[in-house]
Scaffold this motif. Structure first.
Motif, PDB file in Angstrom:
ATOM      1  N   TRP A 174       0.851  -1.335   0.123  1.00 46.98           N
ATOM      2  CA  TRP A 174      -0.083   0.029  -0.167  1.00 46.98           C
ATOM      3  C   TRP A 174       0.703   1.289   0.255  1.00 46.98           C
ATOM      4  N   ILE A 175       1.847   1.211   0.665  1.00 53.35           N
ATOM      5  CA  ILE A 175       2.750   2.434   0.699  1.00 53.35           C
ATOM      6  C   ILE A 175       3.542   2.463  -0.480  1.00 53.35           C
ATOM      7  N   ASP A 176       3.873   1.486  -1.038  1.00 53.42           N
ATOM      8  CA  ASP A 176       4.541   1.608  -2.375  1.00 53.42           C
ATOM      9  C   ASP A 176       3.770   2.116  -3.327  1.00 53.42           C
ATOM     10  N   ASP A 177       2.449   1.770  -3.333  1.00 52.42           N
ATOM     11  CA  ASP A 177       1.381   2.367  -4.198  1.00 52.42           C
ATOM     12  C   ASP A 177       1.021   3.808  -4.008  1.00 52.42           C
ATOM     13  N   LEU A 178       1.108   4.310  -2.674  1.00 52.75           N
ATOM     14  CA  LEU A 178       1.142   5.710  -2.660  1.00 52.75           C
ATOM     15  C   LEU A 178       2.237   6.515  -3.087  1.00 52.75           C
ATOM     16  N   ASP A 179       3.281   6.062  -2.860  1.00 54.32           N
ATOM     17  CA  ASP A 179       4.568   6.530  -3.445  1.00 54.32           C
ATOM     18  C   ASP A 179       4.725   6.599  -4.955  1.00 54.32           C
ATOM     19  N   ARG A 180       4.264   5.548  -5.478  1.00 55.58           N
ATOM     20  CA  ARG A 180       4.628   5.591  -6.972  1.00 55.58           C
ATOM     21  C   ARG A 180       3.426   6.436  -7.324  1.00 55.58           C
ATOM     22  N   GLY A 181       2.207   6.705  -6.760  1.00 56.39           N
ATOM     23  CA  GLY A 181       0.988   7.824  -7.277  1.00 56.39           C
ATOM     24  C   GLY A 181       1.470   9.115  -6.993  1.00 56.39           C
ATOM     25  N   GLY A 182       2.630   9.404  -6.434  1.00 53.35           N
ATOM     26  CA  GLY A 182       2.959  10.583  -6.051  1.00 53.35           C
ATOM     27  C   GLY A 182       2.883  11.265  -4.667  1.00 53.35           C
ATOM     28  N   TYR A 183       2.403  10.390  -3.690  1.00 51.29           N
ATOM     29  CA  TYR A 183       2.217  10.637  -2.379  1.00 51.29           C
ATOM     30  C   TYR A 183       3.526  11.222  -1.866  1.00 51.29           C
ATOM     31  N   ARG A 184       3.923  12.434  -1.304  1.00 45.93           N
ATOM     32  CA  ARG A 184       5.236  12.731  -0.812  1.00 45.93           C
ATOM     33  C   ARG A 184       5.086  13.296   0.729  1.00 45.93           C
ATOM     34  N   GLY A 185       4.257  12.932   1.236  1.00 48.39           N
ATOM     35  CA  GLY A 185       4.047  13.345   2.794  1.00 48.39           C
ATOM     36  C   GLY A 185       4.742  12.364   3.643  1.00 48.39           C
ATOM     37  N   HIS A 186       4.703  12.648   4.837  1.00 44.28           N
ATOM     38  CA  HIS A 186       5.255  11.504   5.789  1.00 44.28           C
ATOM     39  C   HIS A 186       4.178  10.328   6.062  1.00 44.28           C
ATOM     40  N   VAL A 187       4.704   9.342   6.515  1.00 49.32           N
ATOM     41  CA  VAL A 187       3.815   8.182   6.996  1.00 49.32           C
ATOM     42  C   VAL A 187       3.718   7.909   8.505  1.00 49.32           C
ATOM     43  N   GLY A 188       2.916   8.469   8.997  1.00 46.26           N
ATOM     44  CA  GLY A 188       2.887   8.322  10.584  1.00 46.26           C
ATOM     45  C   GLY A 188       2.830   6.787  11.367  1.00 46.26           C
ATOM     46  N   LEU A 189       3.703   6.738  12.091  1.00 47.06           N
ATOM     47  CA  LEU A 189       3.752   5.518  12.845  1.00 47.06           C
ATOM     48  C   LEU A 189       2.932   5.666  14.182  1.00 47.06           C
ATOM     49  N   GLU A 190       1.671   5.112  13.861  1.00 46.86           N
ATOM     50  CA  GLU A 190       0.688   5.286  15.095  1.00 46.86           C
ATOM     51  C   GLU A 190      -0.062   3.882  15.600  1.00 46.86           C
ATOM     52  N   TYR A 191       0.846   3.181  16.192  1.00 50.34           N
ATOM     53  CA  TYR A 191       0.606   1.697  16.434  1.00 50.34           C
ATOM     54  C   TYR A 191       1.162   1.419  17.900  1.00 50.34           C
ATOM     55  N   VAL A 192       0.319   0.293  18.412  1.00 51.23           N
ATOM     56  CA  VAL A 192       0.719   0.065  19.852  1.00 51.23           C
ATOM     57  C   VAL A 192       1.660  -0.894  19.733  1.00 51.23           C
ATOM     58  N   PRO A 193       2.949  -0.531  20.204  1.00 53.42           N
ATOM     59  CA  PRO A 193       4.013  -1.669  20.217  1.00 53.42           C
ATOM     60  C   PRO A 193       3.703  -2.608  21.047  1.00 53.42           C
ATOM     61  N   THR A 194       4.298  -3.852  20.514  1.00 49.24           N
ATOM     62  CA  THR A 194       4.525  -5.271  20.882  1.00 49.24           C
ATOM     63  C   THR A 194       5.701  -5.719  21.499  1.00 49.24           C
TER      64      THR A 194
END
Length: 277
Positions: free
Chosen positions: A232-252
């Protein structure tokens, strides 16, 4: 590839006081962070705001995104944008957030829409939301920032569940002349809600202004569940998304960033692994 990650300091590093979290993100090798609203009230005292600004500056990280005040989230509130009777509180909160954002160069403000309320017509809430989002967007525009609208999971009374739901709101705002609003594509929330994430990216990529990730089930770090986050992130990148990707998870794991090699946390690299040559 130009993927850049940032740490959501409201869900990660929660073993530390809020003001120590930007420095912890920097120590882990990241150059940017985001926060939910980091204060218990809609408008913090000047001294509280000053300490927060100083903590971000002293850590040497960029504050890319900041949530507006969203009510009492631990008890289930998910924003006050569509909550009748709290209009003045929301607008005061917007002024407070944009004031902090101006000092720190914040690019995006997340406006959680708010739950459906008993004995209140949904149409009335939606009308109020459009008014409040317009006010928020005008305030954000003064510093060149965008207002984000986000689908959420895990909140039964929250009406925005899919990317289409949010884009309907954005289209209404566009017809009213409000342009600096965008979709916060939290890939975890979309997937958990049953949205077709690939379709959502393809259909709405020009409306995506910010991205967040977690794996599912469990909302853990990438690799703890079964979501194809890298694709999914590769798809966003190829499509021109140039913003950040926020890591919003509960760590395990003891190291919440072990899945992402340190050398790739501040630089440009592909979705979940390889550094660009």
């Amino acid at each position: 590839m130009t993927v850049r990650y940032l740490v959501n300091c409201s869900i990660l590093h929660t073993d530390l006081p809020v003001l120590q979290r930007p420095a912890a993100a920097a120590a882990a090798g990241f150059e940017a962070v985001e926060f939910w609203w980091p204060f218990p009230e809609a408008v913090p005292a000047d001294s509280e705001a000053d300490r927060f600004v100083a903590a971000v500056r002293d850590a040497g990280v960029e504050l890319v995104a900041l949530n507006f005040f969203a009510g009492d989230m631990p008890t289930g509130d998910r924003g006050i944008v569509s909550w009748p009777g709290r209009e003045a509180e929301f607008r005061d909160a917007v002024d407070a957030a944009v004031g902090i954002g101006e000092r720190l160069g914040v690019r995006a403000f997340n406006a959680l829409y708010g739950n459906r309320l008993p004995d209140t017509e949904p149409a009335h809430q939606d009308e109020l939301a459009r008014e409040n989002l317009g006010v928020a967007a005008a305030a954000a525009a003064r510093i060149g920032a965008t207002v984000l609208v986000e689908p959420l999971s895990g909140a039964d009374r929250y009406p925005l569940r899919t990317a289409d739901d949010v884009v309907t709101v954005l289209d209404d705002l566009a017809r009213a002349g409000t342009g600096n609003v965008g979709l916060l594509a939290d890939l975890y929330h979309l997937a958990v809600n049953g949205d077709d994430v690939e379709r959502a990216i393809a259909r709405h990529r020009d409306r995506i202004a910010h991205v967040q990730i977690a794996d599912a089930p469990g909302r853990g770090e990438p690799g703890t569940g079964g979501l194809p986050l890298s694709a999914w992130i590769d798809d966003l990148d190829r499509g021109g998304y140039r913003g950040h990707v926020g890591l919003e998870y509960v760590p395990t794991a003891a190291d919440p960033f072990a899945w992402l090699p340190r050398a790739q946390r501040a630089g440009h690299h592909d979705a979940l692994g390889r550094t660009n040559a």
